[in-house]
Design a protein around this motif. Structure first.
Motif, PDB file in Angstrom:
ATOM      1  N   GLY A 142     -80.796  63.424   1.992  1.00  9.31           N
ATOM      2  CA  GLY A 142     -80.836  62.009   1.683  1.00  9.31           C
ATOM      3  C   GLY A 142     -80.173  61.679   0.396  1.00  9.31           C
ATOM      4  N   GLY A 143     -79.675  62.666  -0.297  1.00  5.14           N
ATOM      5  CA  GLY A 143     -79.128  62.404  -1.618  1.00  5.14           C
ATOM      6  C   GLY A 143     -77.798  61.706  -1.584  1.00  5.14           C
ATOM      7  N   ASN A 144     -77.173  61.553  -0.474  1.00  5.98           N
ATOM      8  CA  ASN A 144     -75.873  60.937  -0.378  1.00  5.98           C
ATOM      9  C   ASN A 144     -75.957  59.436  -0.530  1.00  5.98           C
ATOM     10  N   GLY A 145     -77.163  58.905  -0.277  1.00  6.38           N
ATOM     11  CA  GLY A 145     -77.290  57.456  -0.398  1.00  6.38           C
ATOM     12  C   GLY A 145     -76.577  56.708   0.658  1.00  6.38           C
ATOM     13  N   ASP A 179     -71.193  63.847  11.987  1.00  7.65           N
ATOM     14  CA  ASP A 179     -70.263  64.979  11.887  1.00  7.65           C
ATOM     15  C   ASP A 179     -69.945  65.290  10.418  1.00  7.65           C
ATOM     16  N   ALA A 180     -69.736  64.215   9.639  1.00 10.92           N
ATOM     17  CA  ALA A 180     -69.443  64.430   8.215  1.00 10.92           C
ATOM     18  C   ALA A 180     -70.628  65.070   7.492  1.00 10.92           C
ATOM     19  N   GLU A 181     -71.830  64.559   7.849  1.00 11.93           N
ATOM     20  CA  GLU A 181     -73.029  65.112   7.199  1.00 11.93           C
ATOM     21  C   GLU A 181     -73.233  66.560   7.601  1.00 11.93           C
ATOM     22  N   ALA A 182     -72.993  66.854   8.864  1.00 15.83           N
ATOM     23  CA  ALA A 182     -73.150  68.229   9.335  1.00 15.83           C
ATOM     24  C   ALA A 182     -72.152  69.143   8.662  1.00 15.83           C
ATOM     25  N   ASP A 183     -70.950  68.636   8.484  1.00 12.10           N
ATOM     26  CA  ASP A 183     -69.928  69.453   7.823  1.00 12.10           C
ATOM     27  C   ASP A 183     -70.319  69.731   6.361  1.00 12.10           C
ATOM     28  N   ARG A 184     -70.856  68.655   5.690  1.00 11.94           N
ATOM     29  CA  ARG A 184     -71.296  68.842   4.298  1.00 11.94           C
ATOM     30  C   ARG A 184     -72.433  69.827   4.215  1.00 11.94           C
ATOM     31  N   LEU A 185     -73.400  69.707   5.139  1.00  7.63           N
ATOM     32  CA  LEU A 185     -74.531  70.632   5.124  1.00  7.63           C
ATOM     33  C   LEU A 185     -74.088  72.049   5.433  1.00  7.63           C
ATOM     34  N   ARG A 186     -73.102  72.148   6.313  1.00 14.34           N
ATOM     35  CA  ARG A 186     -72.625  73.482   6.654  1.00 14.34           C
ATOM     36  C   ARG A 186     -71.962  74.125   5.440  1.00 14.34           C
TER      37      ARG A 186
END
Length: 404
Positions: free
Chosen positions: A383-386, A279-286
């Motif tokens: 993938g840059g979030n590590g 969810d966090a990744e999706a929010d960041r991508l959004r």
């Protein structure tokens, strides 16, 4: 003593001689008396009981000849008058007393029987005897005798059969009554015997039933005793099996709880973690996608990114309710979660690649769509979030477009 005489108790002593008035001799009873020799004479008269028999043929009022036998008991009267009368008639010939007494009574019996019927004579013998005594009393007193008893011994019809004929109905009735009584006695005896046999049979039946019951109880007790050993052994075996079954159930329950604690709950926690990260990744991508909304490729990526959390959430939900066996403990669970995340990213890149292939054939016109607003590669952004999400090498559709 000379001249002294004493009579016996059953005798009367008669002293005659000398001058006397009244009786011609002196009567001495029960005591002695002095008798002058040569001047007086002593005589003795018996006073004992004597007997006379009578057997006389008589004719009844009906004209039937009967033979009557009777016995008369008499003696000399105890009073002085009777002794004097008897002494004057029988002194020295006492045997004539029985003969004369028998003849006197024979006459009276003939007279009395002539006025009676055979039936009356048979039924009323006592009356016949009393009338004979009463009729002879005066005559007997005149001769100095007293009758003590008169007994009719028998009455015989002299062969005419009259008395027998009179007795026939009574004999028949008596015989009938005797036969009835005998029959009743025989019947009672038979009934008593049959009742005794029935009671004996009933007693034997009850005895047999009791014996059978005792034998059945004995056999049952013996069978129970014989089965006690095998039953105890079987019960002990069953108890062992029950204990083993209970132990196995407890072990299974413990193992299930252990699996829940070691596998299912960590898997649920990891799935929840993956969901939160997704969810966090999706929010960041959004947010990144919204920054480059002018580019169509970015819009397309935004749509794909919007679908990615749903796919990851569906995978996490399937893992949450799935009955999985994970090998390797927590390490194996981490590998499983990492693989799922990598497969989600691979799916995202594959979708981007399939959508971006037409742009690659048109040249570099849309190459910038694969980059972000600052020219950064989207694969690098994912993938840059590590983070903990790792997977196989990412496909690079932009470089392939450049080569084309």
């Amino acid at each position: 003593m000379l001249g002294w005489h004493v009579p016996r108790p059953d005798e009367a002593m008669l002293i005659s001689g000398g001058k006397r008035t009244g009786t011609p001799f002196k009567i001495i009873i029960g005591h002695g008396s002095f008798v002058l020799p040569l001047r007086s004479r002593v005589s003795y008269l018996t006073l004992s009981m004597q007997e006379a028999e009578v057997a006389e043929e008589c004719v009844t009022k009906q004209g039937i000849a009967v033979n009557v036998k009777a016995v008369i008991a008499f003696k000399v009267g105890a009073d002085p008058e009777g002794i004097a009368n008897a002494a004057q008639r029988f002194l020295g010939s006492e045997d004539k007393m029985s003969v004369l007494t028998g003849r006197i009574f024979a006459g009276h019996l003939r007279s009395i029987i002539g006025s009676m019927t055979v039936e009356e004579i048979i039924r009323e013998r006592q009356r016949l005897a009393e009338e004979a005594l009463e009729a002879s009393k005066l005559e007997m007193s005149k001769i100095g005798l007293v009758v003590d008893a008169l007994q009719i011994e028998s009455i015989d019809d002299m062969g005419s059969g009259y008395i027998k004929a009179l007795a026939a109905p009574h004999v028949a009735e008596v015989q009938r009554a005797a036969r009835v009584a005998q029959a009743q006695a025989d019947q009672a005896s038979a009934e008593a015997e049959q009742l005794s046999q029935r009671k004996q049979a009933e007693y034997e039946r009850q005895t047999a039933i009791a014996r059978a019951g005792f034998k059945a109880e004995t056999d049952k007790a013996q069978a129970t005793a014989a089965q006690a050993g095998p039953l105890a052994e079987a019960q002990a075996t069953q108890d062992v099996l029950d204990a083993q079954t209970e132990l196995a159930q407890r072990n299974a329950s413990l193992r299930q709880e252990q699996l829940v604690a070691e596998v299912l709950r960590p898997a649920q926690a990891e799935a929840q973690k993956i969901k939160i990260l997704a969810d966090a990744e999706a929010d960041r991508l959004r947010r990144l996608s919204e920054a480059g909304a002018a580019n169509d490729r970015v819009a397309l990526d935004q749509q794909l990114i919007a679908q990615l959390p749903e796919m990851l959430r569906a995978a996490a939900d399937s893992l949450q309710n799935a009955n999985l066996t994970v090998l390797g403990g927590s390490d194996g669970l981490g590998d499983l979660v990492s693989g799922l995340a990598a497969q989600g990213l691979n799916l995202f890149e594959a979708l981007r690649g399939s959508v971006g292939q037409p742009d690659a054939r048109r040249g570099d016109g849309n190459a910038a769509a694969s980059r972000g607003p600052n020219g950064a590669d989207l694969a690098a952004l994912t993938g840059g979030n590590g983070g903990s999400v790792a997977g196989p090498p990412q496909p690079r559709p932009i470089e392939e477009g450049r080569k084309a």
